[in-house]
Design a protein around this motif. Sequence first.
Motif, PDB file in Angstrom:
ATOM      1  N   PHE A 140     -19.439  14.600  15.538  1.00  0.00           N
ATOM      2  CA  PHE A 140     -18.141  14.431  14.836  1.00  0.00           C
ATOM      3  C   PHE A 140     -17.338  15.356  14.574  1.00  0.00           C
ATOM      4  O   PHE A 140     -17.588  16.342  13.583  1.00  0.00           O
ATOM      5  CB  PHE A 140     -18.493  13.833  13.246  1.00  0.00           C
ATOM      6  N   ALA A 289     -13.073  11.497  10.122  1.00  0.00           N
ATOM      7  CA  ALA A 289     -12.390  10.302  10.469  1.00  0.00           C
ATOM      8  C   ALA A 289     -10.853  10.728  10.859  1.00  0.00           C
ATOM      9  O   ALA A 289     -10.302   9.970  11.735  1.00  0.00           O
ATOM     10  CB  ALA A 289     -12.397   9.464   9.465  1.00  0.00           C
ATOM     11  N   HIS A 292     -10.837  11.712  14.376  1.00  0.00           N
ATOM     12  CA  HIS A 292     -10.963  10.318  15.463  1.00  0.00           C
ATOM     13  C   HIS A 292      -9.876   9.724  15.398  1.00  0.00           C
ATOM     14  O   HIS A 292      -9.308   9.136  16.424  1.00  0.00           O
ATOM     15  CB  HIS A 292     -12.155   9.597  14.717  1.00  0.00           C
ATOM     16  N   ALA A 295      -7.599  11.097  17.950  1.00  0.00           N
ATOM     17  CA  ALA A 295      -8.230  11.387  19.156  1.00  0.00           C
ATOM     18  C   ALA A 295      -8.134   9.985  19.716  1.00  0.00           C
ATOM     19  O   ALA A 295      -7.744   9.918  21.063  1.00  0.00           O
ATOM     20  CB  ALA A 295      -9.804  11.400  19.162  1.00  0.00           C
ATOM     21  N   VAL A 296      -7.822   8.779  18.991  1.00  0.00           N
ATOM     22  CA  VAL A 296      -7.739   7.514  19.936  1.00  0.00           C
ATOM     23  C   VAL A 296      -6.148   6.949  19.555  1.00  0.00           C
ATOM     24  O   VAL A 296      -5.744   6.067  20.349  1.00  0.00           O
ATOM     25  CB  VAL A 296      -8.618   6.571  19.309  1.00  0.00           C
TER      26      VAL A 296
END
Length: 307
Positions: A140, A289, A292, A295-296
């Motif tokens: 993570f 989170a 993330h 990142a997406v």
Amino acid sequence: MKNITMKPESYRMAQASSSVLAPAHCLALLAEGKTEKGDALKTARIAGILAAKRTDELIPLCHPLPIHAAEVTFELLTDRVVIHATVETIAATGVEMEALTAASLAALTIYDMLKPHCSAHELSIAACQLDLKTGGKSSFSRKLHRKIAAAVIVLSDRVAAGKKTDTAGQSIVSCLEETGFSPIHYQIIADDSEILKQLITQLTSRYACIITVGGTGIGQRDITVETVQPLLQQELHGLMEAARAFGQKRTPYAALSRGVAGFIDQALLLTLPGSRRGASETMAAILPALIHIFAVRGNLPHGGDYQ
């Protein structure tokens, strides 16, 4: 001992291995479970599992961890027995040392139970190593892979009037800089709903992440949530649920935070508490989170020379 009080708990697993080199007749005894002291592999398995559970007592400065699963298995080869140890937990730090300790103690147990059956030079322990770990920083990330534009808005009548120094907002700016956000817009305003609404409207087209600091409590001047929530087009309830759960383990006052999070067009908006500790704990809880999300998610707004 390393301070891990600000690290969120997560699932963590580690695998380690060790080898005991032994002559063929000793390896046959292991396969048959018939050493002078009994079944060496079964005994070594229990020794390894117990060692994993008591690593903090054996190695200085290791944190005591809840061991949710531990297993030790064996692979008999022509010249050695290979020991494989797997340890799992849900904690704020990893179980590498627990897995290594399990593999080591299992190897020592086998050595001890084989030594009556051969000379000392025929036995040796080799290659105790970590083979795999998951969880924490290895799984993570807390660093952006590319620069993301962010804005930090501090809401406080006293700070805006020059009666108090802002520490909470500055701590969030520092956290964002360390994470890789750039450029970062920083602004202090009074607890005023209309000013906040206008500022958010201006910033959403230029900054992919907008963080407000202050105004999430139950005071008469805490207007952040009432102002922000109607603007959110897609709420992310889980972010603030995670932050409150993290904070609740550190102070009972975390339950009073009414913070919300979500998207306005392509911009992510987060509302953090006005205390430095509350803001820092919220970021510690949601940072993986947050990374993330960026990142997406593509097609992000930017400010200045952000590319």
